[in-house]
Design a protein around this motif. Structure first.
Motif, PDB file in Angstrom:
ATOM      1  N   PRO A  23      16.397  15.915  -9.170  1.00  0.00           N
ATOM      2  CA  PRO A  23      15.637  14.763  -8.643  1.00  0.00           C
ATOM      3  C   PRO A  23      16.337  13.799  -9.003  1.00  0.00           C
ATOM      4  CG  PRO A  23      14.159  15.840 -10.107  1.00  0.00           C
ATOM      5  CD  PRO A  23      15.414  16.699  -9.934  1.00  0.00           C
ATOM      6  N   VAL A  24      16.490  12.515  -8.223  1.00  0.00           N
ATOM      7  CA  VAL A  24      17.255  11.348  -9.072  1.00  0.00           C
ATOM      8  C   VAL A  24      16.229  10.605  -9.666  1.00  0.00           C
ATOM      9  CG1 VAL A  24      18.446   9.317  -8.106  1.00  0.00           C
ATOM     10  CG2 VAL A  24      18.895  11.405  -6.844  1.00  0.00           C
ATOM     11  N   GLN A  25      16.456   9.802 -10.511  1.00  0.00           N
ATOM     12  CA  GLN A  25      15.628   8.891 -11.336  1.00  0.00           C
ATOM     13  C   GLN A  25      15.413   7.730 -10.507  1.00  0.00           C
ATOM     14  OE1 GLN A  25      13.565   9.820 -13.781  1.00  0.00           O
ATOM     15  NE2 GLN A  25      14.428  11.754 -13.749  1.00  0.00           N
ATOM     16  N   VAL A  26      14.649   7.508  -9.921  1.00  0.00           N
ATOM     17  CA  VAL A  26      14.398   6.031  -9.006  1.00  0.00           C
ATOM     18  C   VAL A  26      13.716   5.013 -10.052  1.00  0.00           C
ATOM     19  CG1 VAL A  26      13.425   5.184  -7.106  1.00  0.00           C
ATOM     20  CG2 VAL A  26      14.074   7.574  -7.105  1.00  0.00           C
ATOM     21  N   GLU A  27      14.347   4.037 -10.135  1.00  0.00           N
ATOM     22  CA  GLU A  27      13.952   2.884 -10.691  1.00  0.00           C
ATOM     23  C   GLU A  27      12.512   2.276 -10.073  1.00  0.00           C
ATOM     24  OE1 GLU A  27      15.340  -1.735 -11.894  1.00  0.00           O
ATOM     25  OE2 GLU A  27      16.768   0.034 -12.061  1.00  0.00           O
ATOM     26  N   ARG A  28      11.653   1.904 -10.872  1.00  0.00           N
ATOM     27  CA  ARG A  28      10.239   1.565 -10.518  1.00  0.00           C
ATOM     28  C   ARG A  28      10.605   0.089  -9.716  1.00  0.00           C
ATOM     29  NH1 ARG A  28       5.974   2.022 -15.223  1.00  0.00           N
ATOM     30  NH2 ARG A  28       4.752   1.110 -13.415  1.00  0.00           N
ATOM     31  N   VAL A  29       9.910  -0.051  -8.859  1.00  0.00           N
ATOM     32  CA  VAL A  29      10.196  -1.370  -8.145  1.00  0.00           C
ATOM     33  C   VAL A  29       9.188  -2.342  -8.085  1.00  0.00           C
ATOM     34  CG1 VAL A  29      10.594  -2.238  -5.600  1.00  0.00           C
ATOM     35  CG2 VAL A  29      11.423  -0.008  -6.186  1.00  0.00           C
ATOM     36  N   ARG A  30       9.296  -3.509  -8.444  1.00  0.00           N
ATOM     37  CA  ARG A  30       8.383  -4.644  -8.396  1.00  0.00           C
ATOM     38  C   ARG A  30       7.763  -5.003  -6.914  1.00  0.00           C
ATOM     39  NH1 ARG A  30       9.555  -8.805 -12.704  1.00  0.00           N
ATOM     40  NH2 ARG A  30       7.813  -9.864 -11.467  1.00  0.00           N
ATOM     41  N   VAL A  31       6.516  -5.231  -6.810  1.00  0.00           N
ATOM     42  CA  VAL A  31       6.158  -5.502  -5.533  1.00  0.00           C
ATOM     43  C   VAL A  31       5.148  -6.882  -5.731  1.00  0.00           C
ATOM     44  CG1 VAL A  31       4.884  -4.913  -3.151  1.00  0.00           C
ATOM     45  CG2 VAL A  31       6.184  -3.284  -4.762  1.00  0.00           C
ATOM     46  N   TRP A  32       5.384  -7.881  -4.831  1.00  0.00           N
ATOM     47  CA  TRP A  32       4.289  -9.044  -4.878  1.00  0.00           C
ATOM     48  C   TRP A  32       3.138  -8.499  -4.189  1.00  0.00           C
ATOM     49  CZ3 TRP A  32       2.974 -12.855  -7.591  1.00  0.00           C
ATOM     50  CH2 TRP A  32       2.048 -13.792  -7.052  1.00  0.00           C
ATOM     51  N   VAL A  33       2.046  -8.660  -4.843  1.00  0.00           N
ATOM     52  CA  VAL A  33       0.527  -8.229  -4.035  1.00  0.00           C
ATOM     53  C   VAL A  33       0.166  -9.826  -3.935  1.00  0.00           C
ATOM     54  CG1 VAL A  33      -1.600  -7.294  -4.259  1.00  0.00           C
ATOM     55  CG2 VAL A  33       0.381  -6.154  -5.242  1.00  0.00           C
ATOM     56  N   PRO A  34       0.111 -10.206  -2.743  1.00  0.00           N
ATOM     57  CA  PRO A  34      -0.732 -11.636  -2.245  1.00  0.00           C
ATOM     58  C   PRO A  34      -2.030 -11.702  -2.735  1.00  0.00           C
ATOM     59  CG  PRO A  34      -0.290 -10.286  -0.376  1.00  0.00           C
ATOM     60  CD  PRO A  34       0.334  -9.450  -1.560  1.00  0.00           C
ATOM     61  N   GLY A  35      -2.333 -13.031  -2.931  1.00  0.00           N
ATOM     62  CA  GLY A  35      -3.821 -13.418  -3.035  1.00  0.00           C
ATOM     63  C   GLY A  35      -4.772 -12.953  -1.984  1.00  0.00           C
ATOM     64  N   TYR A  36      -6.055 -12.656  -2.251  1.00  0.00           N
ATOM     65  CA  TYR A  36      -6.881 -12.333  -1.020  1.00  0.00           C
ATOM     66  C   TYR A  36      -8.436 -12.827  -1.468  1.00  0.00           C
ATOM     67  CZ  TYR A  36      -7.929  -8.648  -4.195  1.00  0.00           C
ATOM     68  OH  TYR A  36      -8.191  -7.589  -5.029  1.00  0.00           O
ATOM     69  N   TRP A  37      -9.325 -12.955  -0.673  1.00  0.00           N
ATOM     70  CA  TRP A  37     -10.736 -13.307  -0.892  1.00  0.00           C
ATOM     71  C   TRP A  37     -11.192 -11.984  -1.209  1.00  0.00           C
ATOM     72  CZ3 TRP A  37     -12.369 -17.998  -2.115  1.00  0.00           C
ATOM     73  CH2 TRP A  37     -11.763 -18.993  -1.343  1.00  0.00           C
ATOM     74  N   ALA A  38     -11.740 -11.965  -2.424  1.00  0.00           N
ATOM     75  CA  ALA A  38     -12.872 -10.810  -2.624  1.00  0.00           C
ATOM     76  C   ALA A  38     -14.269 -10.916  -2.218  1.00  0.00           C
ATOM     77  CB  ALA A  38     -12.471 -10.502  -4.044  1.00  0.00           C
ATOM     78  N   PRO A  39     -15.103  -9.737  -2.278  1.00  0.00           N
ATOM     79  CA  PRO A  39     -16.365  -9.952  -1.867  1.00  0.00           C
ATOM     80  C   PRO A  39     -16.897 -10.923  -2.413  1.00  0.00           C
ATOM     81  CG  PRO A  39     -15.856  -7.537  -2.141  1.00  0.00           C
ATOM     82  CD  PRO A  39     -14.575  -8.322  -2.693  1.00  0.00           C
ATOM     83  N   ARG A  40     -18.123 -11.410  -2.207  1.00  0.00           N
ATOM     84  CA  ARG A  40     -18.866 -12.733  -2.931  1.00  0.00           C
ATOM     85  C   ARG A  40     -17.917 -13.812  -3.131  1.00  0.00           C
ATOM     86  NH1 ARG A  40     -23.856 -11.275  -5.300  1.00  0.00           N
ATOM     87  NH2 ARG A  40     -24.425  -9.144  -5.068  1.00  0.00           N
ATOM     88  N   HIS A  41     -17.182 -14.087  -2.072  1.00  0.00           N
ATOM     89  CA  HIS A  41     -16.448 -15.319  -1.998  1.00  0.00           C
ATOM     90  C   HIS A  41     -15.620 -15.850  -3.311  1.00  0.00           C
ATOM     91  CE1 HIS A  41     -18.151 -15.616   1.838  1.00  0.00           C
ATOM     92  NE2 HIS A  41     -19.186 -15.270   1.530  1.00  0.00           N
ATOM     93  N   PHE A  42     -14.876 -14.875  -3.968  1.00  0.00           N
ATOM     94  CA  PHE A  42     -14.029 -15.454  -4.827  1.00  0.00           C
ATOM     95  C   PHE A  42     -12.781 -15.076  -4.807  1.00  0.00           C
ATOM     96  CE2 PHE A  42     -15.252 -11.716  -7.139  1.00  0.00           C
ATOM     97  CZ  PHE A  42     -13.805 -11.466  -7.932  1.00  0.00           C
ATOM     98  N   TRP A  43     -11.711 -15.852  -5.193  1.00  0.00           N
ATOM     99  CA  TRP A  43     -10.207 -15.656  -4.913  1.00  0.00           C
ATOM    100  C   TRP A  43      -9.685 -14.938  -5.958  1.00  0.00           C
ATOM    101  CZ3 TRP A  43      -6.965 -16.113  -1.193  1.00  0.00           C
ATOM    102  CH2 TRP A  43      -5.639 -16.199  -1.353  1.00  0.00           C
ATOM    103  N   VAL A  44      -8.672 -14.139  -5.565  1.00  0.00           N
ATOM    104  CA  VAL A  44      -8.054 -12.975  -6.691  1.00  0.00           C
ATOM    105  C   VAL A  44      -6.615 -13.678  -6.208  1.00  0.00           C
ATOM    106  CG1 VAL A  44      -7.319 -10.821  -6.852  1.00  0.00           C
ATOM    107  CG2 VAL A  44      -9.614 -11.028  -6.058  1.00  0.00           C
ATOM    108  N   GLU A  45      -5.992 -14.119  -7.363  1.00  0.00           N
ATOM    109  CA  GLU A  45      -4.706 -14.708  -7.332  1.00  0.00           C
ATOM    110  C   GLU A  45      -3.788 -13.307  -7.106  1.00  0.00           C
ATOM    111  OE1 GLU A  45      -3.290 -16.973 -10.340  1.00  0.00           O
ATOM    112  OE2 GLU A  45      -5.404 -18.444 -10.303  1.00  0.00           O
ATOM    113  N   GLY A  46      -2.565 -13.940  -6.373  1.00  0.00           N
ATOM    114  CA  GLY A  46      -1.487 -12.798  -6.426  1.00  0.00           C
ATOM    115  C   GLY A  46      -0.784 -12.554  -7.661  1.00  0.00           C
ATOM    116  N   HIS A  47      -0.013 -11.215  -7.762  1.00  0.00           N
ATOM    117  CA  HIS A  47       0.445 -10.709  -8.935  1.00  0.00           C
ATOM    118  C   HIS A  47       1.631  -9.761  -8.467  1.00  0.00           C
ATOM    119  CE1 HIS A  47      -2.819  -8.049  -7.895  1.00  0.00           C
ATOM    120  NE2 HIS A  47      -2.145  -7.186  -8.431  1.00  0.00           N
ATOM    121  N   TRP A  48       2.328  -9.621  -9.469  1.00  0.00           N
ATOM    122  CA  TRP A  48       3.317  -8.721  -9.420  1.00  0.00           C
ATOM    123  C   TRP A  48       2.721  -7.117 -10.017  1.00  0.00           C
ATOM    124  CZ3 TRP A  48       7.725  -9.375  -6.926  1.00  0.00           C
ATOM    125  CH2 TRP A  48       8.336 -10.504  -6.883  1.00  0.00           C
ATOM    126  N   ARG A  49       3.257  -6.276  -9.275  1.00  0.00           N
ATOM    127  CA  ARG A  49       2.602  -4.704  -9.439  1.00  0.00           C
ATOM    128  C   ARG A  49       4.097  -3.626  -9.349  1.00  0.00           C
ATOM    129  NH1 ARG A  49      -1.382  -1.920  -5.442  1.00  0.00           N
ATOM    130  NH2 ARG A  49       0.433  -0.730  -5.038  1.00  0.00           N
TER     131      ARG A  49
END
Length: 68
Positions: free
Chosen positions: A40-66
């Protein structure tokens, strides 16, 4: 009489011919000469941007890299 003897000759010939033509050939499998090992080829882990969203009870979760 000639008709009976011709049938007695033709019938076994037809039976023998059909047995010869319907036979199957059984052979040993061919030896493997070249074996390819696939690793198997060693695949480099990829960084992905997760955009911000409104969570339950109306508070904002900021975007982050994952990593994926």
């Amino acid at each position: 009489m000639h008709r009976i003897t011709s049938r007695l000759v033709i019938a076994p010939l037809l039976l023998l011919g059909s047995a010869v033509l319907s036979g199957c050939i059984v052979a040993a499998p061919r030896p493997v000469r070249h074996v390819r090992v696939v690793t198997p080829v060693q695949v480099e882990r990829v960084r992905v941007w997760v955009p911000g969203y409104w969570a339950p009870r109306h508070f904002w979760v900021e975007g982050h890299w994952r990593y994926r």
